[in-house]
Enzyme design. Sequence first.
Site, PDB file in Angstrom:
ATOM      1  N   SER A 315       0.813  -1.210   0.000  1.00 30.85           N
ATOM      2  CA  SER A 315       0.000   0.000   0.000  1.00 30.85           C
ATOM      3  C   SER A 315       0.853   1.270   0.000  1.00 30.85           C
ATOM      4  O   SER A 315       1.528   1.559  -0.980  1.00 30.85           O
ATOM      5  CB  SER A 315      -0.952  -0.044   1.206  1.00 30.85           C
ATOM      6  N   ASP A 326      10.010   5.508 -10.314  1.00 28.83           N
ATOM      7  CA  ASP A 326       9.596   6.131 -11.578  1.00 28.83           C
ATOM      8  C   ASP A 326      10.266   7.478 -11.807  1.00 28.83           C
ATOM      9  O   ASP A 326      10.568   7.850 -12.946  1.00 28.83           O
ATOM     10  CB  ASP A 326       8.080   6.311 -11.608  1.00 28.83           C
ATOM     11  N   LYS A 340      -0.796  -4.265  -3.058  1.00 28.98           N
ATOM     12  CA  LYS A 340      -2.075  -3.629  -2.702  1.00 28.98           C
ATOM     13  C   LYS A 340      -2.119  -2.230  -3.325  1.00 28.98           C
ATOM     14  O   LYS A 340      -1.558  -1.282  -2.785  1.00 28.98           O
ATOM     15  CB  LYS A 340      -2.265  -3.538  -1.198  1.00 28.98           C
TER      16      LYS A 340
END
Length: 479
Positions: A315, A326, A340
């Site tokens: 999460s 990224d 998740k």
Amino acid sequence: MHTKLRTTGLILIGVVAGVLISLNLQAVADFKSGHTSLPIDELRAFTEVFGAIKANYVEPVEDKKLITEAINGMLTGLDPHSAYLDADAFKELQVGTQGQFGGLGIEVGMEDGFVKVISPIEDTPAFKAGVKPGDLIIKLDETPVKGMTLNDAVKKMRGKPNTQITLTISRKGESAPIVVTLTRAIIRVQSVKAKVIEPGYGWVRVSQFQEGTPEALEKALEGMYKQGSLKGLVLDLRNDPGGLLHGAVAVSAAFLPPKALVVSTDGRAEDAKKKFFASPDDYARGARGEDVLKNLPAAVKSVPMVVLVNGGSASASEIVAGALQDQKRAVVIGTQTFGKGSVQTIMPLGNNTAIKLTTARYYTPSGRSIQALGITPDVLVDEPGAPQDRIREADLQRHLENLEKIQKQEADKAAKAGTPPPAAARPAVAAPSAPQKPIEMGSKDDFQLAQAIHYLKGEPVAKTPPPPVAENKPAAATN
């Protein structure tokens, strides 16, 4: 009797419709705008069952219990993370985000009607007793867990400090259940730990994202830089089950350039379509909305970084790992994360209750969905002592699918139809490894952390630990 049930059913259809309207669900909004209609036939079936229970069940049942169980069933039937929170569960949720509550110290989910351990929280009774991720709790004291709701099970595990509870655990690979008696304690989760591993190289661990996590991170980093400048920094998110979204945005913002995209969410409702940036506007909390990261050392934005993750990183920790990966701010090292990638919204109701409803999927800055897939590390490094059958989001019943993953699988299947891969391309099946004692994170025996430091120094990184050295013991004497 039939007339009485029918009258009761008609009354309850009105009651249920009224409840739906009071919840202000999207279905009712669509109904009011003329886009769809209420499912009258299904509501009639519901009320007939309600009436039959009231009239014929072996013992009297309160209306409140039936309605509560119906609401709970609606939510738990959707996905593993949606749930009805009664007054006690709602209060515990609010207290838990503050980092202190009474209980055992385990993050749990539901699987096949049993409580399944996702991750024990460090330095808690469950962690010290050796409760492991993937353990299946089948009894609480003498009460079987089968048939309990997750909220009921959690409520039974929590309690006053210094009181005891016995857990009966089913663990894969063990022939008999494991019985452990734990003493409840005040669980004070220290969400941030930090230290200088060796001169010039720092380690900061976030074990859970709470209200105070951003401030604790700022103080930890400030304290390390007071000991000298850093050549490299390891952000350790292993076994971090997640927590508050704004905490993940703040932790990401500590290392990213201002205004860099951290995460986006997308759902059916307009307010579920959002973007969160490395900006105080998106992570500041409280009435004054102060920037809790304003005193961070400037060098934090550029110090070479590694993010450590494993199958227990879930999460909010996946949001941070995905954002830093990224944005090319850090290299991710470790093993595949939990996966998740869904957003739960807490919707308060009357009487201090609430529903926790999955309202969106979240996406990394490049648009990747982590749901049921997770973050793939840039450098794979095994985790000694980790359970081989560690539970992940994709293993949970009724989990949301990863739409991009399904599309890719279908495309790959079509491309490879009728063409079996050559023998060399088939992965070898690894022999099962002997169980190893879990290591203390941040210690000198922490293999993954050692490899992260090697990477920051530009040294070779080992994927697996070396085999243990056999001890040379003298031969036994023969009498």
